[in-house]
Design an enzyme around this catalytic site. Sequence first.
Site, PDB file in Angstrom:
ATOM      1  N   GLN A 191     -16.850  35.869 -23.496  1.00 14.06           N
ATOM      2  CA  GLN A 191     -15.646  36.637 -23.825  1.00 14.06           C
ATOM      3  C   GLN A 191     -14.471  35.699 -24.107  1.00 14.06           C
ATOM      4  O   GLN A 191     -13.380  36.169 -24.398  1.00 14.06           O
ATOM      5  CB  GLN A 191     -15.280  37.579 -22.661  1.00 14.06           C
ATOM      6  CG  GLN A 191     -16.264  38.726 -22.483  1.00 14.06           C
ATOM      7  CD  GLN A 191     -16.001  39.556 -21.242  1.00 14.06           C
ATOM      8  OE1 GLN A 191     -16.865  39.671 -20.385  1.00 14.06           O
ATOM      9  NE2 GLN A 191     -14.821  40.146 -21.121  1.00 14.06           N
ATOM     10  N   GLU A 706     -10.966  49.449 -20.226  1.00 14.87           N
ATOM     11  CA  GLU A 706     -11.306  49.601 -18.809  1.00 14.87           C
ATOM     12  C   GLU A 706     -10.884  50.925 -18.171  1.00 14.87           C
ATOM     13  O   GLU A 706     -11.628  51.484 -17.361  1.00 14.87           O
ATOM     14  CB  GLU A 706     -10.663  48.473 -17.990  1.00 14.87           C
ATOM     15  CG  GLU A 706     -11.122  47.091 -18.347  1.00 14.87           C
ATOM     16  CD  GLU A 706     -10.189  46.051 -17.735  1.00 14.87           C
ATOM     17  OE1 GLU A 706      -9.106  45.813 -18.300  1.00 14.87           O
ATOM     18  OE2 GLU A 706     -10.535  45.512 -16.680  1.00 14.87           O
TER      19      GLU A 706
HETATM   20  N1  MTE Z   1     -17.381  48.118 -24.233  1.00 14.37           N
HETATM   21  C1  MTE Z   1     -18.580  47.619 -24.616  1.00 14.37           C
HETATM   22  N2  MTE Z   1     -19.344  48.333 -25.447  1.00 14.37           N
HETATM   23  N3  MTE Z   1     -19.025  46.427 -24.140  1.00 14.37           N
HETATM   24  C2  MTE Z   1     -18.275  45.677 -23.265  1.00 14.37           C
HETATM   25  O1  MTE Z   1     -18.701  44.590 -22.852  1.00 14.37           O
HETATM   26  N4  MTE Z   1     -16.192  45.501 -21.956  1.00 14.37           N
HETATM   27  C3  MTE Z   1     -15.121  46.253 -21.315  1.00 14.37           C
HETATM   28  C4  MTE Z   1     -14.417  47.156 -22.334  1.00 14.37           C
HETATM   29  N5  MTE Z   1     -15.381  47.926 -23.074  1.00 14.37           N
HETATM   30  C5  MTE Z   1     -17.006  46.188 -22.841  1.00 14.37           C
HETATM   31  C6  MTE Z   1     -16.587  47.425 -23.391  1.00 14.37           C
HETATM   32  C7  MTE Z   1     -14.110  45.402 -20.701  1.00 14.37           C
HETATM   33  S1  MTE Z   1     -14.393  44.820 -19.151  1.00 14.37           S
HETATM   34  C8  MTE Z   1     -12.940  45.105 -21.319  1.00 14.37           C
HETATM   35  S2  MTE Z   1     -11.751  44.175 -20.557  1.00 14.37           S
HETATM   36  C9  MTE Z   1     -12.642  45.571 -22.678  1.00 14.37           C
HETATM   37  O2  MTE Z   1     -13.699  46.326 -23.240  1.00 14.37           O
HETATM   38  C10 MTE Z   1     -12.358  44.348 -23.552  1.00 14.37           C
HETATM   39  O3  MTE Z   1     -12.157  44.665 -24.865  1.00 14.37           O
HETATM   40  P1  MTE Z   1     -10.749  45.183 -25.447  1.00 14.37           P
HETATM   41  O4  MTE Z   1      -9.689  44.360 -24.797  1.00 14.37           O
HETATM   42  O5  MTE Z   1     -10.872  44.948 -26.872  1.00 14.37           O
HETATM   43  O6  MTE Z   1     -10.650  46.617 -25.060  1.00 14.37           O
HETATM   44 MO1  MOS Z   2     -12.673  43.070 -18.608  1.00 10.36          MO
HETATM   45  S1  MOS Z   2     -13.204  43.100 -16.636  1.00 10.36           S
HETATM   46  O1  MOS Z   2     -11.059  42.515 -18.243  1.00 10.36           O
HETATM   47  O2  MOS Z   2     -13.497  41.698 -19.165  1.00 10.36           O
END
Ligand code: MTE
Ligand code: MOS
Length: 752
Positions: A191, A706
């Site tokens: 990430q 989240e």
């Molecule tokens: N959705 C999918 N399909 N896969 C993922 O790994 N990670 C989650 C969320 N949704 C995730 C997900 C987490 S922990 C976070 S912090 C956010 O997506 C990160 O992406 P964004 O900042 O673009 O929302």
């Molecule tokens: Mo999401 S737990 O902040 O990668």
Amino acid sequence: MKHVDIDSMVRGEAQYIDDIPMPSNMLHSAVFSSPVARGKLIKLNTEEAEKFPGVRTVFSAKDIPGENQIGSVIHDEPLFCSEETKHVGDPIALVVADTAEIARKAIKLITCEISELPPIFDPREAYAKNLISGSPEIYVMGDPESMWKNCDAVIEGRVEIGGQEHFYFETQSAISVPTDNGGLKIFSSTQSTSHIQSIASRVLGIPMNKIEVDVVRIGGGFGGKEAQAARWASMTALAAFKLKVPVKLVLNRDEDMKMSGKRHAYSCDYKMGLSKEGKILAYEVFHYQNSGAYSDLSLPVLHKGITHSTSAYYVPNIKVTGASCLTNTTSATAFRGFGSPQAAIVIETALLKASEKLGIQKHELQKKNLLSEEDDMVYGSKIQNVLSLECFDEAVKKYDFPKILKDTENWNKTHQTEKKGAAIFPLCFGVSFDATTFMDQASATVHIYTDGSISVSTAAIEMGQGVNTKIREIVAKTLSVNSSRVKIESTNTTRIANTSATAASSGADLNGNAAILACNNILGRLKLFASKQIGCKPEEIEIQNETVYAKEEKTDWDWNRLIIMTYMNKIGLSAHAFYATPEIFADPKTKKGKLYAYYVFGAAISEVTIDCLRGTYDVHSVKIIHDVGKSLAEKIDLGQVEGAVVQGIGWLTSEEIVHSKDGKILTGNLGGYKLPDIYSAPEVITEFYTGSENRFGPFNSKAIGEPPLLYSISAYFAILNAIKAYNPEMSGTIDAPLTPEKVFLLLHDKQK
Ligand code: MTE
Ligand code: MOS
């Protein structure tokens, strides 16, 4: 709007680490890790493994040219253990061989003399022995101590909350390829490209500019690849750097579940005091966070839990203490919600107990204490643009919560062995990187090619959450061109430097805003050029749907002509822009600051039925009102809500991590670890709250990654309510997850 990768993903053509075509001289690797939970490492014997046909070499701590250190916040985590092993699965050596199969066979030939030490698994025991990261974090607002005597009801209790396996589909993986300048190109399922770059540079002792990190997409991260991808990437980097050939490491599922970190388990004590009308007057909570073997991101996770300890409620007097307790299991790490879901469960449990004591229905207590405009938040800021009550009321009205409660009650009166339960949960989730405000930054590079097509690079990592699709839409909207012209490039450290992890749900916010700035920069040049050609002022030029308008009149300049002519006139068609979230700050000394640019609000109602003879249950539905500002991509946002809710329900119901007495994971594969599946997934009904704006999000959008995970908490309390309908003597405090086994015991154990 389709997800940009949907076609290639459905066809199985989308590439992940294990799919990237590589030269035939590439070697494969596998990890040898500690068989015991804690011990002094006396001697490592790799000779037999090294003699095994097809094995090239075995690397361990002694081979590291730079630092044997991959810790992110506190430097307490070696790449390979050299003195002490701290959990079963703690990596000790890397076997490099012609195939992964050979490497895995050779691992079995490695032996290790370890003098075992007594392990600790209980965070409270670790705390008592002062085995904590940093020092306990204490936050006080108002004066809870002097309030207790003024309260009409004071309740106390304890909550135990389990961890969770990330279960990203793509396991932890990386490939490192030597480059001709003595450097490396690393492909990592991470990430955070810059995190990989900086840790690999530390381990190899070479400057960051010799390391290029590239990510096309990852097969899920959920927080598990925010810090922890660095270990596996650094191992391949070490091997490729030393052997001068590409080296790949792809953990298999069992290895991943055994060696990589999970969501933090928490053990919490709470005390809450209320007036007889049900207003919370004081709240005290102690979070014993089980950080596992290393500090990793535990302190930031702990902090976010502390700032979310009042969840969607206003609490005038509060004391929160958090301690990050070091134990001998895998190092717990970021996981969707980042400490906030655990904190919310504690205050909801306190409210449940308070409702019993005061004889006020829980949802009434919840409503009475919801946050309102300008209320003081933990860390001294005042909350603004609050929608707690709006979302709560809308959910109650839209889904007719009074009728749901009435129907539940009626059902329970007439059914002996099946009981129903319902519960509502209000959401308030802060968006930004909490106290680590330096991370709230991003940059973007935009090129427009002479054929009018557009290339965009940002720091955002596509992990299934649709950030690339969102950024494509943001760019297309800003330039007013068809989105098919826009290509989102891989995330690469040579194009975008010093990236923050795509995390804290702020990927689209930060990178989208940076992309807007870069586009506006080029647009300024395009408009200036067009105004000169057409003969008007630059502010009189508009580009709409790929057509140039001057003084609101359509011209014969279309996008293609504008671009090629701008190029022919020697004007740059590229821009790089930087964005940092304005206004937020944190002062750790005074514990004051504005930690979050804004908050996301919502409310969810869950309905369940439990089978009181078996302890099994069915979560029928989760009905949600969710505030996403103005959605950038409705289908993607709906998918994020549904995925998060089901993931959260898994965490709070069937997903239980169990270790043996000597610290071996007993739930290290899908035979023992029960993920939610299509049969256990509830119907998720989501309505977006439409009345909100957000000046911090691109085009008034709000983050969504989240926050919806916390809606699963309504299902947890609905199950509890159903248990209580059968066994009213059961006390309110029990452990998450509510596995059918535990539900069964609660239904029939009068002692609890
Ligand atoms: N959705 C999918 N399909 N896969 C993922 O790994 N990670 C989650 C969320 N949704 C995730 C997900 C987490 S922990 C976070 S912090 C956010 O997506 C990160 O992406 P964004 O900042 O673009 O929302
Ligand atoms: Mo999401 S737990 O902040 O990668």
